[in-house]
Design an enzyme around this catalytic site. Sequence first.
Site, PDB file in Angstrom:
ATOM      1  N   ASP A  27     -44.787 -25.540  -6.269  1.00 55.75           N
ATOM      2  CA  ASP A  27     -46.091 -25.913  -6.816  1.00 55.75           C
ATOM      3  C   ASP A  27     -45.989 -27.336  -7.344  1.00 55.75           C
ATOM      4  O   ASP A  27     -44.973 -27.713  -7.936  1.00 55.75           O
ATOM      5  CB  ASP A  27     -46.497 -24.968  -7.946  1.00 55.75           C
ATOM      6  CG  ASP A  27     -46.872 -23.580  -7.457  1.00 55.75           C
ATOM      7  OD1 ASP A  27     -47.271 -23.451  -6.290  1.00 55.75           O
ATOM      8  OD2 ASP A  27     -46.786 -22.626  -8.256  1.00 55.75           O
TER       9      ASP A  27
ATOM     10  N   ASP B  71     -52.009 -21.887  -2.584  1.00 57.17           N
ATOM     11  CA  ASP B  71     -52.654 -21.203  -3.705  1.00 57.17           C
ATOM     12  C   ASP B  71     -54.167 -21.396  -3.665  1.00 57.17           C
ATOM     13  O   ASP B  71     -54.927 -20.452  -3.898  1.00 57.17           O
ATOM     14  CB  ASP B  71     -52.111 -21.726  -5.039  1.00 57.17           C
ATOM     15  CG  ASP B  71     -50.633 -21.468  -5.233  1.00 57.17           C
ATOM     16  OD1 ASP B  71     -50.087 -20.545  -4.587  1.00 57.17           O
ATOM     17  OD2 ASP B  71     -50.014 -22.193  -6.037  1.00 57.17           O
TER      18      ASP B  71
END
Length: 161
Positions: free
Chosen positions: A114, A133
């Site tokens: 991320d 995501d």
Amino acid sequence: MTRTAIAVFVIDQIIKIWVVQFLNLKTVGTILVAPPYLTLRMAWNEGINFGLFAGAGDAMRWVLIALALAITAWIVIWMRRDRPGAWVQISAGLVIGGAIGNVIDRVIYGAVADFLNMSCCGFENPWSFNVADISIFVGAIGLILLAGDPPKDRDADAKAG
């Protein structure tokens, strides 16, 4: 569904390779792009959303991989069985492509890469996320809002009545 899933997967993986490897975010940690609105901030997510279940060990990694693959398989079966409209198929492709992208991260890195961090208006967001995501989130909302009972066949109803 398939084209959307492939496109999301490829875009997600290319961006991850570019940011994590070529921009070396894995070592640098933070790159200010358009502060405070967009910062690249490296975060290795071993859990699920917002880091839930992180630190639960390597077994949880494989549980999350199996869960993502099971959900992906279920969505594929659902889409092939019900043959919903184009927007539902696109939503399904977003979820599938994002899920497979994050599965690949877990297999290769042991965690999901991320790095997108967005803040605004005096609020500093502590979490980072990635393209996969975003795709999973948007796709899930699409499935929730758009996937309902298919329209009834009026000709069949007229013949029955």
